[in-house]
Design a protein around this motif. Structure first.
Motif, PDB file in Angstrom:
ATOM      1  N   ALA A  53      31.609  39.243 -34.162  1.00 61.14           N
ATOM      2  CA  ALA A  53      30.144  40.392 -34.503  1.00 61.14           C
ATOM      3  C   ALA A  53      29.958  40.207 -35.401  1.00 61.14           C
ATOM      4  O   ALA A  53      30.859  40.870 -36.389  1.00 61.14           O
ATOM      5  CB  ALA A  53      30.576  41.535 -33.762  1.00 61.14           C
ATOM      6  N   GLY A  54      28.361  40.039 -35.932  1.00 56.88           N
ATOM      7  CA  GLY A  54      28.066  40.316 -37.089  1.00 56.88           C
ATOM      8  C   GLY A  54      27.958  38.782 -38.205  1.00 56.88           C
ATOM      9  O   GLY A  54      28.141  38.333 -39.690  1.00 56.88           O
ATOM     10  N   SER A  55      29.266  38.130 -37.615  1.00 53.00           N
ATOM     11  CA  SER A  55      28.809  36.674 -38.466  1.00 53.00           C
ATOM     12  C   SER A  55      28.069  35.655 -38.445  1.00 53.00           C
ATOM     13  O   SER A  55      27.209  35.989 -37.658  1.00 53.00           O
ATOM     14  CB  SER A  55      30.309  35.685 -37.577  1.00 53.00           C
ATOM     15  N   PRO A  56      28.036  35.009 -39.625  1.00 55.50           N
ATOM     16  CA  PRO A  56      27.262  33.783 -39.674  1.00 55.50           C
ATOM     17  C   PRO A  56      27.437  32.933 -38.254  1.00 55.50           C
ATOM     18  O   PRO A  56      25.779  32.348 -37.574  1.00 55.50           O
ATOM     19  CB  PRO A  56      27.417  32.677 -40.862  1.00 55.50           C
ATOM     20  N   GLN A  57      28.569  32.537 -37.735  1.00 57.20           N
ATOM     21  CA  GLN A  57      28.223  31.963 -36.519  1.00 57.20           C
ATOM     22  C   GLN A  57      27.487  32.238 -35.064  1.00 57.20           C
ATOM     23  O   GLN A  57      27.093  31.437 -34.788  1.00 57.20           O
ATOM     24  CB  GLN A  57      29.534  31.265 -36.539  1.00 57.20           C
ATOM     25  N   LEU A  58      28.097  33.513 -35.374  1.00 60.01           N
ATOM     26  CA  LEU A  58      27.099  34.431 -34.253  1.00 60.01           C
ATOM     27  C   LEU A  58      25.902  34.217 -34.593  1.00 60.01           C
ATOM     28  O   LEU A  58      25.122  33.733 -32.965  1.00 60.01           O
ATOM     29  CB  LEU A  58      27.659  35.811 -34.139  1.00 60.01           C
ATOM     30  N   ALA A  59      25.394  35.020 -35.686  1.00 57.61           N
ATOM     31  CA  ALA A  59      23.357  34.765 -35.529  1.00 57.61           C
ATOM     32  C   ALA A  59      22.711  33.509 -35.670  1.00 57.61           C
ATOM     33  O   ALA A  59      21.787  32.739 -35.033  1.00 57.61           O
ATOM     34  CB  ALA A  59      23.314  35.020 -37.024  1.00 57.61           C
ATOM     35  N   MET A  60      23.445  32.020 -36.017  1.00 61.43           N
ATOM     36  CA  MET A  60      23.679  30.570 -35.999  1.00 61.43           C
ATOM     37  C   MET A  60      23.763  30.350 -34.213  1.00 61.43           C
ATOM     38  O   MET A  60      22.324  29.784 -33.960  1.00 61.43           O
ATOM     39  CB  MET A  60      23.949  29.385 -36.460  1.00 61.43           C
ATOM     40  N   ALA A  61      24.516  30.862 -33.220  1.00 60.05           N
ATOM     41  CA  ALA A  61      24.415  30.743 -32.005  1.00 60.05           C
ATOM     42  C   ALA A  61      23.930  31.062 -31.331  1.00 60.05           C
ATOM     43  O   ALA A  61      22.792  30.887 -30.149  1.00 60.05           O
ATOM     44  CB  ALA A  61      26.174  31.251 -31.403  1.00 60.05           C
ATOM     45  N   THR A  62      22.992  32.572 -32.168  1.00 56.05           N
ATOM     46  CA  THR A  62      22.144  33.796 -31.190  1.00 56.05           C
ATOM     47  C   THR A  62      20.460  32.945 -31.302  1.00 56.05           C
ATOM     48  O   THR A  62      19.539  32.711 -30.368  1.00 56.05           O
ATOM     49  CB  THR A  62      22.242  35.057 -32.062  1.00 56.05           C
ATOM     50  N   THR A  63      20.708  32.600 -32.540  1.00 55.39           N
ATOM     51  CA  THR A  63      18.953  31.781 -33.041  1.00 55.39           C
ATOM     52  C   THR A  63      18.937  30.173 -31.724  1.00 55.39           C
ATOM     53  O   THR A  63      18.125  29.719 -31.708  1.00 55.39           O
ATOM     54  CB  THR A  63      19.140  31.201 -34.044  1.00 55.39           C
ATOM     55  N   ILE A  64      20.299  29.871 -31.924  1.00 59.38           N
ATOM     56  CA  ILE A  64      19.836  28.774 -30.803  1.00 59.38           C
ATOM     57  C   ILE A  64      19.807  28.913 -29.527  1.00 59.38           C
ATOM     58  O   ILE A  64      19.080  27.967 -29.269  1.00 59.38           O
ATOM     59  CB  ILE A  64      21.570  27.473 -31.415  1.00 59.38           C
ATOM     60  N   ILE A  65      20.343  29.911 -28.877  1.00 62.76           N
ATOM     61  CA  ILE A  65      20.173  30.418 -27.905  1.00 62.76           C
ATOM     62  C   ILE A  65      18.834  30.706 -27.455  1.00 62.76           C
ATOM     63  O   ILE A  65      17.619  30.428 -26.691  1.00 62.76           O
ATOM     64  CB  ILE A  65      21.320  31.540 -27.582  1.00 62.76           C
ATOM     65  N   ASN A  66      17.835  31.478 -28.297  1.00 67.62           N
ATOM     66  CA  ASN A  66      16.565  32.208 -28.616  1.00 67.62           C
ATOM     67  C   ASN A  66      15.763  31.002 -28.467  1.00 67.62           C
ATOM     68  O   ASN A  66      14.633  31.215 -28.084  1.00 67.62           O
ATOM     69  CB  ASN A  66      16.258  33.275 -29.043  1.00 67.62           C
ATOM     70  N   TYR A  67      15.968  29.774 -28.921  1.00 68.24           N
ATOM     71  CA  TYR A  67      15.109  29.143 -29.544  1.00 68.24           C
ATOM     72  C   TYR A  67      15.316  27.405 -28.560  1.00 68.24           C
ATOM     73  O   TYR A  67      14.860  26.958 -28.335  1.00 68.24           O
ATOM     74  CB  TYR A  67      14.538  28.891 -31.023  1.00 68.24           C
ATOM     75  N   GLY A  68      16.600  27.584 -29.002  1.00 69.00           N
ATOM     76  CA  GLY A  68      16.496  25.870 -28.102  1.00 69.00           C
ATOM     77  C   GLY A  68      17.251  25.898 -26.336  1.00 69.00           C
ATOM     78  O   GLY A  68      16.626  25.246 -26.254  1.00 69.00           O
ATOM     79  N   VAL A  69      17.329  26.723 -26.309  1.00 69.80           N
ATOM     80  CA  VAL A  69      17.389  26.637 -24.432  1.00 69.80           C
ATOM     81  C   VAL A  69      16.236  26.767 -24.122  1.00 69.80           C
ATOM     82  O   VAL A  69      16.076  26.041 -22.944  1.00 69.80           O
ATOM     83  CB  VAL A  69      18.100  27.896 -24.115  1.00 69.80           C
ATOM     84  N   PRO A  70      14.917  27.205 -24.984  1.00 67.40           N
ATOM     85  CA  PRO A  70      13.715  26.920 -23.625  1.00 67.40           C
ATOM     86  C   PRO A  70      13.207  25.741 -23.936  1.00 67.40           C
ATOM     87  O   PRO A  70      12.622  24.901 -23.136  1.00 67.40           O
ATOM     88  CB  PRO A  70      13.142  28.412 -24.624  1.00 67.40           C
ATOM     89  N   VAL A  71      13.248  24.855 -25.421  1.00 59.75           N
ATOM     90  CA  VAL A  71      12.899  23.770 -25.307  1.00 59.75           C
ATOM     91  C   VAL A  71      13.687  23.030 -25.002  1.00 59.75           C
ATOM     92  O   VAL A  71      13.208  22.249 -23.901  1.00 59.75           O
ATOM     93  CB  VAL A  71      13.028  23.436 -27.222  1.00 59.75           C
ATOM     94  N   MET A  72      14.923  23.109 -24.385  1.00 61.08           N
ATOM     95  CA  MET A  72      15.946  22.244 -23.536  1.00 61.08           C
ATOM     96  C   MET A  72      15.739  22.384 -22.030  1.00 61.08           C
ATOM     97  O   MET A  72      15.623  21.425 -21.551  1.00 61.08           O
ATOM     98  CB  MET A  72      17.727  22.697 -23.750  1.00 61.08           C
ATOM     99  N   ALA A  73      15.903  23.546 -21.650  1.00 57.51           N
ATOM    100  CA  ALA A  73      14.856  23.920 -20.786  1.00 57.51           C
ATOM    101  C   ALA A  73      13.808  23.263 -19.732  1.00 57.51           C
ATOM    102  O   ALA A  73      13.061  22.550 -19.117  1.00 57.51           O
ATOM    103  CB  ALA A  73      14.646  24.768 -20.123  1.00 57.51           C
ATOM    104  N   ILE A  74      12.509  23.166 -20.921  1.00 59.14           N
ATOM    105  CA  ILE A  74      10.632  22.289 -20.855  1.00 59.14           C
ATOM    106  C   ILE A  74      11.388  21.241 -21.070  1.00 59.14           C
ATOM    107  O   ILE A  74      10.503  20.292 -19.671  1.00 59.14           O
ATOM    108  CB  ILE A  74      10.451  23.087 -21.311  1.00 59.14           C
ATOM    109  N   LEU A  75      12.316  20.424 -21.887  1.00 61.32           N
ATOM    110  CA  LEU A  75      12.018  19.166 -21.522  1.00 61.32           C
ATOM    111  C   LEU A  75      12.864  18.272 -20.841  1.00 61.32           C
ATOM    112  O   LEU A  75      12.470  17.282 -19.679  1.00 61.32           O
ATOM    113  CB  LEU A  75      12.918  18.781 -23.230  1.00 61.32           C
ATOM    114  N   GLY A  76      14.161  19.074 -19.895  1.00 59.20           N
ATOM    115  CA  GLY A  76      14.185  18.803 -19.290  1.00 59.20           C
ATOM    116  C   GLY A  76      14.073  18.884 -18.206  1.00 59.20           C
ATOM    117  O   GLY A  76      14.467  18.026 -17.039  1.00 59.20           O
ATOM    118  N   ALA A  77      13.125  20.075 -17.595  1.00 54.57           N
ATOM    119  CA  ALA A  77      12.373  19.870 -16.022  1.00 54.57           C
ATOM    120  C   ALA A  77      11.911  18.773 -16.083  1.00 54.57           C
ATOM    121  O   ALA A  77      11.351  18.258 -14.998  1.00 54.57           O
ATOM    122  CB  ALA A  77      11.371  21.246 -16.590  1.00 54.57           C
TER     123      ALA A  77
END
Length: 222
Positions: A53-77
Motif C-alpha cells: 500500500a502506498g507504493s509507486p507500483q500501486l499508484a501506477m497500477a491504479t492509474t492504469i485501471i482507472n484510465y486504461g480499462v475504459p479505453v481497452m473496453a471501448i476499443l475491444g467492444a
C-alpha cells in the motif's frame, strides 16, 4: 424470422457495414454499462494483491485501471467483433473452398458472419445482466458454458478449458454460420453445417491449446 427462411432468401449482395455498425454499437453500450463493475473488480483484485500500500507500483497500477480499462473496453467492444467476423469469413471461405470446393467468397461471407453473431451478442447481454447482479469479487464466477458445472479452477486443465468452449451461444453462432455458408454457396444446408463444424473444431482445439500454453507460462504455474 426463422434463420433457415432468412438464409434461404439471402441476397446476392447482402449489406455488411449497416448491420455491422449496429451490432458494434450495441456491443459498445453493453461494455459501457458493465465498465464500472469491471473497474471495481480490477481495483479490488489490486487491493488484495501483494503490492504494498502506498507504493509507486500501486499508484501506477491504479492509474492504469482507472484510465486504461475504459479505453481497452471501448476499443475491444468495437474491434473484437470486427476481428471475429473477418477471421470467421476467412476460415470458412478457406475450408469450404479447399475441402468442399464451395464457391463462397470471403466478401460474400462477411455479411453472414455479422448476422450469425447475434446469438453471441445475446450471450453478452445475459452476461452483462449477471455481472450487474453480482458483487465485484464474484465476477470471475460468471460462466455461460458447460464449465459452469465445474468449480472455478485457478489453473484450469484441459477438461475445464474444453467445457468452457461448449457455449450454447457460440454453438448457435456456428450453426447460423453453416446455414449462411450454404445460402451463399448455393449448396445443401448439410454441407454448409459441415464446413462450420470443422471450423468450430479448429477453434476449440486452438483455444484449448492457447489456454494450456498460457497456464504453463503464467507466473503462478511455477
Amino acid at each position: 424470422m426463422h434463420p433457415c427462411v432468412t438464409f434461404g432468401e439471402w441476397p446476392e449482395k447482402a449489406p455488411f457495414w449497416s448491420p455491422a455498425l449496429a451490432l458494434m454499437g450495441f456491443n459498445l453500450i453493453l461494455s459501457l454499462i458493465a465498465l464500472p463493475k469491471v473497474k471495481a473488480a480490477a481495483l479490488l483484485a489490486l487491493e488484495q494483491s501483494a503490492v504494498p500500500a502506498g507504493s509507486p507500483q500501486l499508484a501506477m497500477a491504479t492509474t492504469i485501471i482507472n484510465y486504461g480499462v475504459p479505453v481497452m473496453a471501448i476499443l475491444g467492444a468495437l474491434a473484437i467483433p470486427l476481428v471475429i467476423w473477418v477471421l470467421e469469413a476467412g476460415a470458412i471461405s478457406l475450408v469450404g473452398r479447399v475441402f468442399f470446393g464451395l464457391q463462397a467468397t470471403y466478401g460474400g461471407l462477411l455479411p453472414v458472419t455479422v448476422v450469425a453473431w447475434v446469438p453471441a451478442l445475446l450471450g453478452g447481454l445475459i452476461q452483462t445482466v449477471l455481472l450487474l447482479s453480482l458483487p465485484p469479487e464474484a465476477l470471475h464466477q460468471i460462466q455461460l458454458s458447460l464449465a459452469a458445472l465445474l468449480p472455478p479452477a485457478p489453473h484450469p486443465g484441459v477438461g475445464y478449458l474444453l467445457l468452457a468452449k461448449i457455449n450454447p451461444f457460440t454453438i448457435w453462432n456456428f450453426i447460423l454460420l453453416g446455414l449462411g455458408t450454404a445460402a451463399v454457396a448455393r449448396v445443401e444446408q448439410r454441407c454448409g453445417l459441415t464446413v462450420s463444424l470443422l471450423v468450430w473444431l479448429v477453434y476449440v482445439v486452438f483455444s484449448v491449446a492457447l489456454g494450456m500454453a498460457g497456464a504453463a507460462f503464467s507466473p503462478a504455474a511455477g
